[in-house]
Motif scaffolding. Structure first.
Motif, PDB file in Angstrom:
ATOM      1  N   LYS A 443      10.168  19.942 -23.106  1.00  0.00           N
ATOM      2  CA  LYS A 443      11.319  20.821 -22.863  1.00  0.00           C
ATOM      3  C   LYS A 443      12.369  20.639 -23.955  1.00  0.00           C
ATOM      4  O   LYS A 443      12.981  21.609 -24.417  1.00  0.00           O
ATOM      5  CB  LYS A 443      11.911  20.523 -21.491  1.00  0.00           C
ATOM      6  CG  LYS A 443      11.053  20.992 -20.325  1.00  0.00           C
ATOM      7  CD  LYS A 443      11.728  20.680 -18.991  1.00  0.00           C
ATOM      8  CE  LYS A 443      10.889  21.190 -17.817  1.00  0.00           C
ATOM      9  NZ  LYS A 443      11.515  20.859 -16.498  1.00  0.00           N
ATOM     10  N   GLY A 444      12.577  19.398 -24.356  1.00  0.00           N
ATOM     11  CA  GLY A 444      13.537  19.129 -25.416  1.00  0.00           C
ATOM     12  C   GLY A 444      13.105  19.740 -26.740  1.00  0.00           C
ATOM     13  O   GLY A 444      13.942  20.240 -27.511  1.00  0.00           O
ATOM     14  N   PHE A 445      11.822  19.707 -27.006  1.00  0.00           N
ATOM     15  CA  PHE A 445      11.257  20.288 -28.226  1.00  0.00           C
ATOM     16  C   PHE A 445      11.507  21.796 -28.227  1.00  0.00           C
ATOM     17  O   PHE A 445      11.984  22.371 -29.220  1.00  0.00           O
ATOM     18  CB  PHE A 445       9.763  19.968 -28.275  1.00  0.00           C
ATOM     19  CG  PHE A 445       9.062  20.347 -29.551  1.00  0.00           C
ATOM     20  CD1 PHE A 445       9.725  20.938 -30.625  1.00  0.00           C
ATOM     21  CD2 PHE A 445       7.680  20.112 -29.686  1.00  0.00           C
ATOM     22  CE1 PHE A 445       9.056  21.276 -31.801  1.00  0.00           C
ATOM     23  CE2 PHE A 445       7.005  20.453 -30.848  1.00  0.00           C
ATOM     24  CZ  PHE A 445       7.693  21.038 -31.900  1.00  0.00           C
ATOM     25  N   PHE A 461       9.230  31.416 -32.486  1.00  0.00           N
ATOM     26  CA  PHE A 461       8.685  30.057 -32.589  1.00  0.00           C
ATOM     27  C   PHE A 461       8.759  29.309 -31.262  1.00  0.00           C
ATOM     28  O   PHE A 461       7.799  28.660 -30.853  1.00  0.00           O
ATOM     29  CB  PHE A 461       9.427  29.265 -33.673  1.00  0.00           C
ATOM     30  CG  PHE A 461       9.145  29.732 -35.066  1.00  0.00           C
ATOM     31  CD1 PHE A 461       8.055  29.242 -35.766  1.00  0.00           C
ATOM     32  CD2 PHE A 461       9.958  30.680 -35.680  1.00  0.00           C
ATOM     33  CE1 PHE A 461       7.784  29.672 -37.054  1.00  0.00           C
ATOM     34  CE2 PHE A 461       9.693  31.114 -36.970  1.00  0.00           C
ATOM     35  CZ  PHE A 461       8.603  30.608 -37.663  1.00  0.00           C
ATOM     36  N   ALA A 462       9.905  29.398 -30.588  1.00  0.00           N
ATOM     37  CA  ALA A 462      10.085  28.637 -29.349  1.00  0.00           C
ATOM     38  C   ALA A 462       9.063  29.025 -28.298  1.00  0.00           C
ATOM     39  O   ALA A 462       8.582  28.172 -27.532  1.00  0.00           O
ATOM     40  CB  ALA A 462      11.502  28.825 -28.810  1.00  0.00           C
ATOM     41  N   LYS A 463       8.690  30.305 -28.266  1.00  0.00           N
ATOM     42  CA  LYS A 463       7.747  30.745 -27.240  1.00  0.00           C
ATOM     43  C   LYS A 463       6.328  30.224 -27.491  1.00  0.00           C
ATOM     44  O   LYS A 463       5.462  30.338 -26.609  1.00  0.00           O
ATOM     45  CB  LYS A 463       7.742  32.277 -27.155  1.00  0.00           C
ATOM     46  CG  LYS A 463       7.144  32.974 -28.368  1.00  0.00           C
ATOM     47  CD  LYS A 463       7.184  34.487 -28.181  1.00  0.00           C
ATOM     48  CE  LYS A 463       6.546  35.224 -29.362  1.00  0.00           C
ATOM     49  NZ  LYS A 463       6.597  36.690 -29.180  1.00  0.00           N
ATOM     50  N   LEU A 464       6.093  29.650 -28.673  1.00  0.00           N
ATOM     51  CA  LEU A 464       4.790  29.041 -28.943  1.00  0.00           C
ATOM     52  C   LEU A 464       4.628  27.723 -28.181  1.00  0.00           C
ATOM     53  O   LEU A 464       3.514  27.234 -28.019  1.00  0.00           O
ATOM     54  CB  LEU A 464       4.631  28.765 -30.442  1.00  0.00           C
ATOM     55  CG  LEU A 464       4.682  29.966 -31.386  1.00  0.00           C
ATOM     56  CD1 LEU A 464       4.659  29.484 -32.832  1.00  0.00           C
ATOM     57  CD2 LEU A 464       3.529  30.917 -31.119  1.00  0.00           C
ATOM     58  N   LEU A 465       5.751  27.164 -27.738  1.00  0.00           N
ATOM     59  CA  LEU A 465       5.756  25.866 -27.072  1.00  0.00           C
ATOM     60  C   LEU A 465       5.788  26.053 -25.559  1.00  0.00           C
ATOM     61  O   LEU A 465       6.354  27.033 -25.055  1.00  0.00           O
ATOM     62  CB  LEU A 465       6.968  25.061 -27.527  1.00  0.00           C
ATOM     63  CG  LEU A 465       7.094  24.849 -29.039  1.00  0.00           C
ATOM     64  CD1 LEU A 465       8.450  24.240 -29.382  1.00  0.00           C
ATOM     65  CD2 LEU A 465       5.968  23.966 -29.552  1.00  0.00           C
ATOM     66  N   PRO A 466       5.205  25.125 -24.793  1.00  0.00           N
ATOM     67  CA  PRO A 466       5.211  25.208 -23.327  1.00  0.00           C
ATOM     68  C   PRO A 466       6.648  25.267 -22.796  1.00  0.00           C
ATOM     69  O   PRO A 466       7.546  24.591 -23.315  1.00  0.00           O
ATOM     70  CB  PRO A 466       4.517  23.916 -22.880  1.00  0.00           C
ATOM     71  CG  PRO A 466       3.702  23.491 -24.056  1.00  0.00           C
ATOM     72  CD  PRO A 466       4.474  23.935 -25.269  1.00  0.00           C
ATOM     73  N   ASP A 467       6.886  26.079 -21.784  1.00  0.00           N
ATOM     74  CA  ASP A 467       8.238  26.255 -21.249  1.00  0.00           C
ATOM     75  C   ASP A 467       8.471  25.468 -19.961  1.00  0.00           C
ATOM     76  O   ASP A 467       9.497  25.641 -19.304  1.00  0.00           O
ATOM     77  CB  ASP A 467       8.530  27.739 -21.003  1.00  0.00           C
ATOM     78  CG  ASP A 467       7.557  28.363 -19.998  1.00  0.00           C
ATOM     79  OD1 ASP A 467       6.707  27.616 -19.450  1.00  0.00           O
ATOM     80  OD2 ASP A 467       7.649  29.571 -19.773  1.00  0.00           O
ATOM     81  N   GLY A 468       7.555  24.638 -19.577  1.00  0.00           N
ATOM     82  CA  GLY A 468       7.691  23.885 -18.332  1.00  0.00           C
ATOM     83  C   GLY A 468       6.850  24.474 -17.228  1.00  0.00           C
ATOM     84  O   GLY A 468       6.392  23.760 -16.332  1.00  0.00           O
ATOM     85  N   ARG A 469       6.636  25.786 -17.273  1.00  0.00           N
ATOM     86  CA  ARG A 469       5.762  26.433 -16.294  1.00  0.00           C
ATOM     87  C   ARG A 469       4.353  26.582 -16.854  1.00  0.00           C
ATOM     88  O   ARG A 469       3.378  26.451 -16.130  1.00  0.00           O
ATOM     89  CB  ARG A 469       6.320  27.811 -15.927  1.00  0.00           C
ATOM     90  CG  ARG A 469       7.679  27.771 -15.259  1.00  0.00           C
ATOM     91  CD  ARG A 469       8.124  29.164 -14.820  1.00  0.00           C
ATOM     92  NE  ARG A 469       8.219  30.088 -15.959  1.00  0.00           N
ATOM     93  CZ  ARG A 469       9.299  30.202 -16.725  1.00  0.00           C
ATOM     94  NH1 ARG A 469      10.362  29.438 -16.479  1.00  0.00           N
ATOM     95  NH2 ARG A 469       9.329  31.069 -17.710  1.00  0.00           N
TER      96      ARG A 469
END
Length: 526
Positions: A443-445, A461-469
């Protein structure tokens, strides 16, 4: 080897009549210990009341006959300081121990990983323990010392060995020669191959003509550094030091500046090269001159302590290629990397090596290169972003230097900077472990990536990373190590030092087990 050549020219020991071998002894003058200088501020009398002195003895005994004749040195007190370094059979004690002790009867192991910062490690068990418990990476570390309980107690009750052999045994003075002969036989045995065959990955070079040629290649690299060029040559104390051994050192010898010495808090090739430049480097004809005269000494009030010194040559760590063979210099000894081991490491290295995302750069260092890459549309700079995993608020891990649109987690390093490449490998490993195992870190990333998108006016870019869900799928990501390097002068190609490849292979294996792919990108520094 003779008695005369076995001892240093300035040993100061005196011969004493002996019924066996050649005995030399020495007794130092009683002087106040250096630490009384502090106490004397409070009680001047202390320097007159306290004295310290040391004594030394060396008993030289010949064993065998003809070409098989060997000279043993039994050292007592400070006597070992009188032995000429070139007279020592390197690895003698270690080989005796490994031929005598089974893998389940080990007590201590010392190892060293050979990088631009040499990491030395001592693991000591409270009782005889199996090799597996010492967590020794046989492919990555050079085994330096071992101790344990011998399988048979007809020679000793306990053994410890590096170059010298230390033993606990019932001693019969009349059987000294027999004990030395048994030690020689144990050194020449091959029992170690059953449990410790990995020590043959690096084999000592005994050919004097070959070592002279390797020394010449190392000296050529030193000359290049004095001229302002780059080299992988570096310095490291080859012993495990006690934590309190935090001393200032200076460089002494022919061609180095005379007079009061600059005191340095650590041993570093950059400082040594600066001293060579300030001195008269032209007076140093070859590596033999450095071997003969250059020393590292503890500095007190600008003066070198002659009782606390070591040959600087024993601190060189270097790697050269000659006729397609890899040779490594460590602790004053050249080692040949076995061809099977070299082929194994090279095969693993070639699997990791991929075409670089940037073939070359004119940037002088990592910081300039990061600035150069910043405007790239397909890259988001995460440099100096700090994210902490759960329960480690001050950890401040850097997830990567750049996140690419193709889900590459790119970690960069100037491969000719003073920091070792192993720092880069470990940075990628720690970040990957946190990414795969810690939701708080993920989440911090992602939050840090959103801030960087706003800062650099980029998106996606941010959407390439897991969002917690969404679930992290490691196989969708690649951990990329980007290393800036100059071409090797001899081959005109890009590459890494051999032991950096070894360290990379070990780290890549761990990252791959998590599900990520791993790539190495070499970027030419022009």
């Amino acid at each position: 080897m003779t008695v005369d050549t076995a001892l240093k020219a300035d040993h100061d020991l005196e011969p004493l009549e002996s019924s066996q071998g050649t005995l030399l002894i020495g007794q130092s003058v009683a002087n106040p210990p250096t630490w009384t200088n502090v106490l004397a501020h409070y009680s001047p009398e202390v320097r007159a009341r306290l004295r310290t002195q040391s004594c030394s003895a060396v008993l030289l005994v010949e064993v065998g006959s003809g070409k098989g004749k060997r000279l043993f040195a039994l050292c007592f007190g400070q006597g070992h300081h009188a032995i000429e370094d070139d007279a020592i059979q390197r690895g003698f004690g270690l080989r005796v121990v490994l031929n005598s002790v089974s893998r389940s009867q080990l007590r201590t192991l010392d190892s060293a990983s050979l990088d631009t910062t040499v990491m030395q490690r001592r693991v000591q068990a409270s009782r005889d323990t199996d090799l597996s418990a010492f967590d020794l990476d046989a492919n990555r570390n050079l085994l330096r010392l071992a101790s344990g309980t011998p399988k048979m107690d007809d020679f000793a009750k306990a053994l410890a060995g590096k170059d010298a052999l230390h033993l606990r045994a019932a001693f019969d003075p009349s059987k000294l020669s027999e004990m030395c002969e048994k030690a020689l036989n144990l050194f020449q045995a091959t029992d170690y191959k059953k449990d410790f065959a990995f020590i043959d990955h690096v084999q000592p070079v005994a050919d004097r003509a070959l070592t002279d040629r390797l020394d010449a290649l190392a000296f050529k690299d030193l000359e290049a550094m004095v001229d302002g060029n780059v080299s992988d040559l570096h310095l490291a104390i080859p012993d495990v030091l006690t934590p309190e051994a935090n001393l200032e050192i200076g460089y002494f010898g022919n061609g180095l500046p005379s007079g009061p010495k600059m005191a340095y808090g650590e041993l570093a090739i950059e400082d040594y090269v600066d001293e060579l430049r300030k001195g008269s480097f032209t007076q140093i004809a070859n590596m033999a001159e450095i071997k003969r005269s250059h020393e590292v000494r503890v500095i007190t009030d600008g003066e070198g302590d002659r009782d606390h010194k070591r040959r600087l040559y024993t601190c060189f760590v270097h790697e050269v290629t000659l006729h397609k063979d890899i040779f490594v210099l460590f602790d004053g000894q050249w080692f040949l990397i076995s061809r099977d081991y070299h082929a194994e490491i090279e095969d693993a290295y070639k699997v990791l090596l991929k075409p670089a995302f940037r073939a070359s750069t004119t940037a002088k260092n990592e910081r300039e290169f990061i600035a150069e890459l910043g405007p790239e549309h397909h890259l988001l700079s995460m440099d100096q972003t700090k994210v902490s995993p759960k329960g480690a608020a001050g950890a401040n891990l850097e997830p990567c230097d750049f996140l690419s649109r193709s889900k590459q987690l790119i970690h960069l390093k100037d491969g000719h900077a003073s920091a070792p490449l192993s720092h880069l490998w470990n940075q990628g490993l720690v970040a990957a472990e946190a990414f795969v195992s810690d939701e708080v870190f993920r989440k911090g990333f992602r939050a840090a990536a959103k801030k960087r998108e706003k800062k650099f006016t980029k998106n996606g870019f941010a959407k390439l990373l897991p969002d917690g869900r969404s679930k992290l799928i490691p196989s969708e990501f690649a951990v990329v190590f980007g290393v800036m390097r100059h071409l090797y002068v001899s081959s005109g190609t890009l590459g890494l030092p051999f032991f950096s490849k070894v360290a990379l292979g070990a780290v890549a294996e761990r990252i791959t087990r998590m599900g990520f792919s791993v790539e190495l990108h070499l970027i030419e520094k022009r």
